[in-house]
Write a protein that holds these residues in place. Structure first.
Motif, PDB file in Angstrom:
ATOM      1  N   ASP B 126      31.911  48.629  23.776  1.00 57.04           N
ATOM      2  CA  ASP B 126      31.072  49.720  23.387  1.00 57.04           C
ATOM      3  C   ASP B 126      32.128  50.294  22.385  1.00 57.04           C
ATOM      4  N   LEU B 127      32.993  49.684  21.651  1.00 56.80           N
ATOM      5  CA  LEU B 127      33.831  50.118  20.527  1.00 56.80           C
ATOM      6  C   LEU B 127      33.296  49.938  19.036  1.00 56.80           C
ATOM      7  N   PRO B 128      33.231  50.768  18.137  1.00 54.05           N
ATOM      8  CA  PRO B 128      32.646  50.255  16.870  1.00 54.05           C
ATOM      9  C   PRO B 128      33.731  49.360  16.362  1.00 54.05           C
ATOM     10  N   ALA B 129      33.023  48.133  15.715  1.00 51.95           N
ATOM     11  CA  ALA B 129      33.815  47.136  15.195  1.00 51.95           C
ATOM     12  C   ALA B 129      33.191  46.464  13.906  1.00 51.95           C
ATOM     13  N   VAL B 130      34.058  46.078  13.101  1.00 47.06           N
ATOM     14  CA  VAL B 130      33.631  45.340  11.636  1.00 47.06           C
ATOM     15  C   VAL B 130      34.388  44.002  11.734  1.00 47.06           C
ATOM     16  N   GLY B 131      33.719  43.044  11.330  1.00 45.23           N
ATOM     17  CA  GLY B 131      34.426  42.065  10.880  1.00 45.23           C
ATOM     18  C   GLY B 131      34.243  41.472   9.232  1.00 45.23           C
ATOM     19  N   PHE B 132      35.377  41.518   8.759  1.00 42.67           N
ATOM     20  CA  PHE B 132      35.343  41.166   7.250  1.00 42.67           C
ATOM     21  C   PHE B 132      35.787  39.816   6.864  1.00 42.67           C
ATOM     22  N   SER B 133      34.957  39.001   5.825  1.00 44.43           N
ATOM     23  CA  SER B 133      35.416  37.683   5.359  1.00 44.43           C
ATOM     24  C   SER B 133      35.259  37.749   4.078  1.00 44.43           C
ATOM     25  N   LEU B 134      35.813  36.942   3.411  1.00 45.61           N
ATOM     26  CA  LEU B 134      36.079  36.885   2.109  1.00 45.61           C
ATOM     27  C   LEU B 134      35.769  35.229   1.745  1.00 45.61           C
ATOM     28  N   CYS B 135      34.509  35.010   0.953  1.00 41.44           N
ATOM     29  CA  CYS B 135      34.053  33.668   0.783  1.00 41.44           C
ATOM     30  C   CYS B 135      35.080  32.882  -0.241  1.00 41.44           C
ATOM     31  N   ASP B 136      36.320  32.751   0.214  1.00 35.57           N
ATOM     32  CA  ASP B 136      37.298  31.967  -0.413  1.00 35.57           C
ATOM     33  C   ASP B 136      38.262  31.577   0.528  1.00 35.57           C
ATOM     34  N   TYR B 137      38.253  30.202   0.669  1.00 35.22           N
ATOM     35  CA  TYR B 137      39.312  29.666   1.688  1.00 35.22           C
ATOM     36  C   TYR B 137      40.551  29.651   1.391  1.00 35.22           C
ATOM     37  N   ASP B 138      40.958  29.709   0.213  1.00 38.08           N
ATOM     38  CA  ASP B 138      42.208  29.565  -0.417  1.00 38.08           C
ATOM     39  C   ASP B 138      43.238  30.547   0.348  1.00 38.08           C
ATOM     40  N   MET B 139      44.440  30.120   1.053  1.00 44.16           N
ATOM     41  CA  MET B 139      45.427  30.997   1.935  1.00 44.16           C
ATOM     42  C   MET B 139      46.014  32.089   1.030  1.00 44.16           C
ATOM     43  N   ASP B 140      45.639  31.721  -0.385  1.00 50.56           N
ATOM     44  CA  ASP B 140      46.544  32.612  -1.247  1.00 50.56           C
ATOM     45  C   ASP B 140      45.423  33.504  -2.014  1.00 50.56           C
ATOM     46  N   ALA B 141      44.280  33.693  -1.611  1.00 44.60           N
ATOM     47  CA  ALA B 141      42.886  34.133  -1.991  1.00 44.60           C
ATOM     48  C   ALA B 141      43.477  35.624  -2.724  1.00 44.60           C
ATOM     49  N   ASP B 142      42.555  36.224  -3.567  1.00 40.89           N
ATOM     50  CA  ASP B 142      42.829  37.346  -4.221  1.00 40.89           C
ATOM     51  C   ASP B 142      41.623  38.299  -3.385  1.00 40.89           C
ATOM     52  N   PHE B 143      42.421  39.309  -2.744  1.00 42.13           N
ATOM     53  CA  PHE B 143      41.615  40.363  -2.080  1.00 42.13           C
ATOM     54  C   PHE B 143      41.255  41.693  -2.621  1.00 42.13           C
ATOM     55  N   SER B 144      41.749  41.772  -3.844  1.00 43.85           N
ATOM     56  CA  SER B 144      41.941  43.151  -4.562  1.00 43.85           C
ATOM     57  C   SER B 144      40.321  43.912  -4.581  1.00 43.85           C
ATOM     58  N   HIS B 145      39.377  42.926  -4.862  1.00 42.77           N
ATOM     59  CA  HIS B 145      38.035  43.451  -5.071  1.00 42.77           C
ATOM     60  C   HIS B 145      37.443  44.172  -3.935  1.00 42.77           C
ATOM     61  N   THR B 146      38.006  43.703  -2.598  1.00 42.59           N
ATOM     62  CA  THR B 146      37.399  44.103  -1.499  1.00 42.59           C
ATOM     63  C   THR B 146      37.641  45.592  -0.924  1.00 42.59           C
ATOM     64  N   ILE B 150      35.781  48.017   1.773  1.00 38.59           N
ATOM     65  CA  ILE B 150      36.329  48.184   3.173  1.00 38.59           C
ATOM     66  C   ILE B 150      36.813  49.625   3.625  1.00 38.59           C
ATOM     67  N   LEU B 151      37.222  50.457   2.469  1.00 37.39           N
ATOM     68  CA  LEU B 151      37.430  51.711   3.015  1.00 37.39           C
ATOM     69  C   LEU B 151      36.159  52.669   2.918  1.00 37.39           C
ATOM     70  N   GLN B 152      35.066  52.281   2.119  1.00 36.17           N
ATOM     71  CA  GLN B 152      33.901  53.011   2.347  1.00 36.17           C
ATOM     72  C   GLN B 152      33.186  52.659   3.653  1.00 36.17           C
ATOM     73  N   ILE B 153      33.254  51.375   3.953  1.00 35.40           N
ATOM     74  CA  ILE B 153      32.532  50.934   5.355  1.00 35.40           C
ATOM     75  C   ILE B 153      33.288  51.317   6.441  1.00 35.40           C
ATOM     76  N   THR B 154      34.388  51.433   6.558  1.00 36.28           N
ATOM     77  CA  THR B 154      35.306  51.807   7.698  1.00 36.28           C
ATOM     78  C   THR B 154      35.204  53.301   7.698  1.00 36.28           C
ATOM     79  N   ARG B 155      35.342  53.991   6.750  1.00 35.87           N
ATOM     80  CA  ARG B 155      35.179  55.619   6.607  1.00 35.87           C
ATOM     81  C   ARG B 155      33.812  55.975   7.353  1.00 35.87           C
ATOM     82  N   GLN B 156      32.942  55.091   7.059  1.00 41.28           N
ATOM     83  CA  GLN B 156      31.334  55.677   7.325  1.00 41.28           C
ATOM     84  C   GLN B 156      31.312  55.343   8.875  1.00 41.28           C
ATOM     85  N   VAL B 157      31.986  54.055   9.374  1.00 39.74           N
ATOM     86  CA  VAL B 157      31.954  53.665  10.493  1.00 39.74           C
ATOM     87  C   VAL B 157      32.764  54.837  11.537  1.00 39.74           C
ATOM     88  N   LEU B 158      33.824  55.174  11.055  1.00 45.21           N
ATOM     89  CA  LEU B 158      34.495  56.145  11.541  1.00 45.21           C
ATOM     90  C   LEU B 158      34.143  57.533  11.855  1.00 45.21           C
TER      91      LEU B 158
END
Lengths: 258, 258
Positions: B126-146, B150-158
């Protein structure tokens, strides 16, 4: 299935191909069709829907069940179903059964269950599938009271099929002398959780390690749940779906968050 | 949460504590609260909801993220959440986040996903939880656009929490130069499967082994699915539930089978 052909039944489990539960299930399935066994070579309890993608997989043909082709496999239950389907069977099975698990897979345990992952892997492939579990963790458990129900359920599934995307999670109460099973109940998964205890120990090199243990806590008083059925000496049958979307929440969040 | 206290945010993942995705997620969560990281010490992709019950578990405190308590753990993602909750945290987290996974967890992959198992383990509690995944398997993937999402979704959940028994499975399209993300879509899990190919090889001792590989096959043309969202450069948000019962089938089978 061609005319005159017996149904092809694939059997897997998570306690390993050498467990008593799978032997019991194989002996029953031989009454209904041609049986092929592909099961893990070591216990895989609690493996959930794990698959092996970073290690090689191996399988060996073994002579364990009279008149039945059987393979032990180095992977998880889900791997076993994948290997059977892609590599070992020459036609799609008419039924996939998993178990009989030595231990309960009611309530939230369906998520952790290797037994149910073999069934769900088949469901993803649109094959009718049933997972069987006995609420008795003893490796020498008595499975005799399960036979009649397993035969009835699997005959029904062979004849009528199951809705797409659904498999059955069937749990049996432990056998109690003089108290025969009262019948079967179609149920929903009870709300509950495992309350963990992490036991802290020291290894021979004086380094700390933990054992994960715990007990199940039922949080659901409903009389339509698998937990209720088992506690009242019924067989529980829960239709489980591959689609984990909460459709109710989808509409609620769409209104709420937009 | 006591007055004046910052929210406590637990971070885990399945690609290991050393991956780029978790580092990105930790840097974002530091803006929102007090962060503790408990994550596997080795990649655990495809682990599903596995837990470790036949082996000892170990954890070590590591100094990987500035100003953040972090522990690497020998277990699965679900183990990490169990150890955090039972052993390492002195109060219940206000939010549990998992990821950012290097690779997609849309459609049926939610069942195989170690990322989502950490989130679902929290949901069971019963803890609020979110899983995030980027559709890019590269270990050096670019996460900047996420970051912004992520901040908006997690703020809303909090702020608002999530319904009991539900976590969010959030997938991001791969970053494409000059094509910013169009927005977020609340979606259902697409129907699809992985079509396996088992590559047969010989080891140096001339014994056969198999590699499990495959590609995703979408079987769902709906425009309300996570697959559609990703293909059209939206962030997909699927509410995922711990209750795997198919309630529709329950009524159908009750009529049909009785």
């Amino acid at each position: 299935m061609k005319e005159g052909q017996r149904p092809l039944i694939l059997v897997s489990n998570d306690d390993s191909i050498n467990s008593k539960g799978i032997a019991h299930l194989v002996s029953l399935m031989k009454e209904l069709g041609e049986v092929v066994v592909v099961a893990p070579n070591s216990p895989q309890s609690g493996m959930g829907h794990a698959i092996t993608i970073t290690d090689p997989l191996r399988y060996f043909e073994v002579d364990l069940f009279e008149g039945v082709k059987a393979y032990e496999c180095s992977g998880t239950p889900a791997d076993c179903v994948k290997i059977a389907k892609t590599h070992l069977l020459d036609r799609a099975p008419d039924l996939v059964v998993s178990g009989i698990n030595h231990g309960s897979n009611t309530s939230v345990s369906v998520l952790y269950s290797g037994t149910m992952s073999a069934a769900l892997e088949a469901t993803i492939e649109d094959l009718p599938a049933v997972g069987f579990s006995l609420c008795d963790y003893d490796m020498d458990a008595d499975f005799s009271h399960t036979s009649e129900h397993i035969l009835q359920i699997t005959r029904q599934v062979l004849e009528r099929g199951l809705p797409k995307g659904i498999s059955l999670n069937v749990n049996f109460p432990m056998r109690m002398e003089g108290e025969p099973i009262k019948g079967r109940k179609l149920c929903r998964q009870a709300k509950g959780k495992w309350k963990e205890a992490l036991e802290e120990r020291m290894d021979p090199l004086n380094r700390k390690y933990l054992w994960l243990t715990g007990h199940y806590v039922n949080q659901d008083q409903g009389e339509d749940t698998d937990e209720w059925a088992i506690a009242n000496n019924y067989v529980s049958v829960v239709p489980v779906k591959v689609d984990m979307t909460c459709h109710e929440t989808l509409s609620y969040l769409t209104e709420e968050w937009n």
